[in-house]
Structure formats: structure tokens, C-alpha cells
Design an enzyme around this catalytic site. Sequence first.
Site, PDB file in Angstrom:
ATOM      1  N   GLU A  60       0.812  -1.225   0.000  1.00  0.00           N
ATOM      2  CA  GLU A  60       0.000   0.000   0.000  1.00  0.00           C
ATOM      3  C   GLU A  60       0.841   1.268   0.000  1.00  0.00           C
ATOM      4  O   GLU A  60       0.485   2.250  -0.646  1.00  0.00           O
ATOM      5  CB  GLU A  60      -0.953   0.023   1.205  1.00  0.00           C
ATOM      6  CG  GLU A  60      -2.154  -0.900   1.082  1.00  0.00           C
ATOM      7  CD  GLU A  60      -1.868  -2.319   1.523  1.00  0.00           C
ATOM      8  OE1 GLU A  60      -0.693  -2.623   1.820  1.00  0.00           O
ATOM      9  OE2 GLU A  60      -2.814  -3.119   1.582  1.00  0.00           O
ATOM     10  N   HIS A 129     -11.256  -6.092   9.656  1.00  0.00           N
ATOM     11  CA  HIS A 129     -11.804  -5.985   8.301  1.00  0.00           C
ATOM     12  C   HIS A 129     -13.185  -5.344   8.297  1.00  0.00           C
ATOM     13  O   HIS A 129     -13.959  -5.554   7.375  1.00  0.00           O
ATOM     14  CB  HIS A 129     -11.907  -7.379   7.646  1.00  0.00           C
ATOM     15  CG  HIS A 129     -10.578  -7.982   7.302  1.00  0.00           C
ATOM     16  ND1 HIS A 129      -9.728  -8.492   8.245  1.00  0.00           N
ATOM     17  CD2 HIS A 129      -9.965  -8.161   6.100  1.00  0.00           C
ATOM     18  CE1 HIS A 129      -8.634  -8.958   7.648  1.00  0.00           C
ATOM     19  NE2 HIS A 129      -8.750  -8.772   6.351  1.00  0.00           N
TER      20      HIS A 129
END
Lengths: 325, 318
Positions: A60, A129
Site C-alpha cells: 500500500e 476488516h
Amino acid sequence: MPEIRYVRAISDTLAAEMERDSRVIVIGQDIGMSGGTFGATRGLYDRFGPERVLDSPISETALVGAAIGSAANGLRPIVEIMFMDFIGTCWDQVVNQLAKMRFMFGGQLTLPVVLRTHIGAGLSAGPQHSGSLEAWAVHVPGLKVVMPSTPADVKGLLSAAIRDDNPVLVIENKALYATRGEVPDGDFVLELGRAHIVREGTDVTLVALSRFVLEAEKAATKLADEGISVEIVDPRTLSPFDADTMLASLEKTGRLVVAHEAWKPCGFGAEVVSIAAERGFYLLRAPVRRVTPPFTPVPFSPALEKAWLPDAATIAQAVREVVAL
Amino acid sequence: MVDARQGLAMYRTMLLIRTFEERVAECFAAGEIPGFIHLSVGQEAVPAGVCATLVEKDLVSATHRGHGQVLAKGADPGRVMAELFGRDTGYCHGRGGSMHVADMSHGVLGTNGIVGAAMPIAVGTALASRLLGRGQVTISFFGDGAANTGAFHEALNLASVWRLPVVFVCENNLYAEFTAQSTHTRSTSIAGRAPAYAMPGVVVDGNDVEAVYSTTAAAVANARDSGGPTLIEALTYRWRGHHEGDTMRYRPADELPAWREKDPIARYRSVLADRGWLDADAARAIENEVRDTVDRATEFARTSPYPDVATLADNVYA
């Protein structure tokens, strides 16, 4: 007007914008050949190829950095951060680089970068998540933040974000991906920084984010039967936030409830009620209320997660309490 | 390898960096420059040699110790100095200071205050160059300290797998802030990490400007020819502290004198003199010209206005 799924609105909009502007590219893990882990980029790779739809490693920091550099050198990149819970892995690039470079460099560059990500509990995805972290992003000058709650919002806000010359964080909700809604054909752009009155009402101003807009609508329908008229305000853009629309509503109703999936401390609701206290103090006829989950990570077990998440019933109850005061 | 014109240009660049940095040290000590300053005295051959291989359209991402990198790419010393002084005439209108000096007109993506963070950004400009067919090469400067960050790892891997026209240049000055390389990694070579990214890794004497030039020229040509990235490790040394005010107690007493013997500027002056490209008069002329340039830059900075407070909120958004 065709009715399409939220997730389809994402891929349709990305395709339309990529067709419209050849400088738009899409970067992310599994977004190309696989069409995205949730199907949000389905069809793009086949249509636009590997030079515009870039499957990437799990990096990322490098992806956001690559977006910054490529935006500085002529492209308009869209990076997917697969779950907003992962944004910590590249937060330096977002906060110290992307959001600050135009300012720090005295306006020498523009960075038309879109970061697409999603929040959303309710799918037993667990503590890492499921989080709602939009408050982190709102606290960053230089970064715009939008949260589409319907398929039409997706098209309107995502198109606007891609055409905006600023860094924009588009926060989808995975629990909304399967929802359907009417989406206008053709060019459809929603102006950033404008809130939306989802439902008009006279007794309470209910500001709701993302999926809780839908829960708010259910709550409002139920409350209408009880003689309580709820006005629902969907900010759509959290930064810059259209406080005027909220205050105009407050002038009508005098009562404010905010509902979001993020935690209470320093959540976006804290910002909304602060503005009400600063600029709408004399409009208030009752204390404000914020409807949020408890201050714990999202639990995995469905039994716990269901209790953790507010819903239409919890929101309706908060509205009743504020009306009774 | 290099001709007289190129050699003299690189010599002048090194001298400009040295003179500029020493002037900044004086101004900082006199209280004219606020904040943090990280000087590159002693490391001049790296940016001078590297940037001499580039053309106008190429790009450079710099470090927090980046004045030399910025100047070597062609930035105006007056506007750099004015930025350090926090004046409105600085490249960033006083918004950034030393750690955030950018000059997009010369492809300088900015010095950067976060160690390693500029490396992925350099990968990004290289990506755009490849996708848009611009034929640019990006230089990503970084230090031995940055080589231990995740950003380094991710940037090298991504540049490699996407085969991007970026050259990673490590200015290994043996210290990451106050910490000696031997205590921040067991790798004896940063370039030795290159095979892990399937890219060439080369070590070069960072105080030999022509060695830096030729090593970088090969890597730049390779990148421009779609051959992908290279990792260059240039061994050098900084004469001053990590930041101005650093008392350098972490350095052994004999280390600096030994490195001063390898002064890249004195060395190259001898080389140029031996070749008959630089006699005493010519050397003095260059010295005077550089000193004048730095004098004018300093005067420009000193006499420039501060930014208008009314413009404080400018450029947060486009």
C-alpha cells in the site's frame, strides 16, 4: 431509470471515467484480471488493458506513493485500499505526502488522486476488516472525503472525485455492495461539499452516514406512524462538510441526532454536534444525541456483532428520546 | 568518459553545493534560518555526478539532506535560500523550508522530511513516464537509514516488477541520524540487496564524481531504454552533523579527518588540473563565480519579504 447494484455502479463509473479521460488509471491488489475481491472493478481490465488497470503487489505504501508520483507527472490515478482497516499501512503517504504536498510546495503541483476504500461491519469480517475510520481522514487538511450511500451516490460522487484535482478519499461500504438503486444515465456528477436531504421532516434532524442512511430511512418510516416527522441529512461529503444544510434543517426541527458506524469518541458525529453547538446553539430545543456502536473493536461472532451494530430500531429509539426531551 | 565541459560543470556544481551549504551553516548559526537544517558538506560528488547524467525532462526526488540534490538538478540558489529563510520568494513561498524544497520547473519533486517516503513517489513519476511514453528517468535519492524502511522495500519491488525507469541512488554516509550503519543493519552492503529485487546493484566511490557519473550514466541509459531500475550505493561521508547543532558524539575521533583526506572537490580539482582542464586562474575564477552566486542568493533571501499572513490558507486545495 435503470436500477443497478452499488458495486456495479462503481465499476460502471470507473469505466465511464476511464473512457472519458485517458489519463485515468486504476491501481490495486486483484483489481485487474480478477475484477477486484468484491467485483468493484469487474470488466475494466478486459476493456482497458494492463497499461491502465494495474494489478499490484500487496504494497500500500508503494501504491499510494506511485499514485502521488504519477499524478505529479500527468496521470489521474485511482488506487484501491482493499479495506479501510488497511489504510494504516500507507498512512504516511496519505497524510504526510499526498495531503500536504500541494501546500508544502507552495502550490507547485496538483495531485488528482482518488483513493477508493470501504468500511462496513455486519458481515462477520472481524475486528481488522470491518472498521469505520472516516474520522481519521476528515482530520487531514488537503484530503477530501466522501461516503456514497446509494448506487446513484456512487456514480455522482465517484465521478466528481475523479474529476476533482484534489486528493479525494472515496469510502464505500461493503455491506452496501449488494443494494440496488436507480442510477441516472449519462453524465451524472454530484458537487462535492453539498449535503443531501434524503427525506424532509419537521421534528428531528437526523444526520446519518453511509449504510446508516438506509437504516435512518427505515427508522423514519416507522416513526412517521408514531407521528414523528424525521428529516434525514446525508452529508455525502464529510470533508469539506456542508454544515449550512445541517443548520438550515436544525432551524426547522431544533433537535439533532447523528448516526454512524464509527465509534463515538471523535467520530464524525462529534464534529457535527460541535458545529451545532458553535453555530446553532440557539436553534437547539433539546440535547443532541449520537447513535454509534460501543467503543470496542468490531467483534467477529454474529451474536456479538449484531448487538454491536446500531440499526433502525436503535436509531428510532434515540429519535424518540430526543423528541421527548 | 567526460569531456572538459562536463568535467568543469561537475566541478562547479560540487563547489556550488559546498559553498551554499557552508553559507547556510553560517546563516543558521546567526539565527537567520529557522527550524531544522541537514547539510551535505562532504557528499557533493553524489548529486553532482548523478545529475550530470540527466536531461532537463528527467526528475529527481530528494532527501531531507537534499539541498545539493536540488541545486545539482538546476534549481536557482536564490530561490532555494529564500525558501530556507522562510521568505515568500522561496520556491514554496515559505510553506516548506529546508525539508520541503521543490522545484517542479526543474523536475525536483522535493526534499522530504519522512525518511524513505520519497522513494515510492519516485516510482510513481517513473510509472507515469512509462505509461505516457515520456522517456523520462527518475532518480530516487535516499540514505543508508532509509534502506531499512518498508518504503524502500516496497518501492524497489514495485519498480522492479513494473519495470520502471527509476534509478535508486543510496548516499551511504555510514550513519542513519546518530546511528552507525554497523548497528542499524547486519547487511554489509545496501547494493547487495538488489538481487532480491532482480535488479542490478552497484557500489561506487561516492567521493569520485566521475565514477558516480559513469555508474549512473549506465543505469540511466538502461532505465531510459526500458531496462528497468538499478540500485546504486555511493559510499560517502558527511562532514557535519545529522542536523545543525548535532555535536556528533557518536563518531570516532579519527573518522572525519580520514574522510576529509578524500574530499571529493579537492580530489577532482587535482584530476582536472592534471588533465590541463583547470589551471589555478580558472579554478579561482570558478570559486569567485560560485561565491558571487551564493552571495547574491543570500542577499536575495535576506531582502525578500515574508509571506503575507492573509495567504496562510492558500494551496491546501486546488
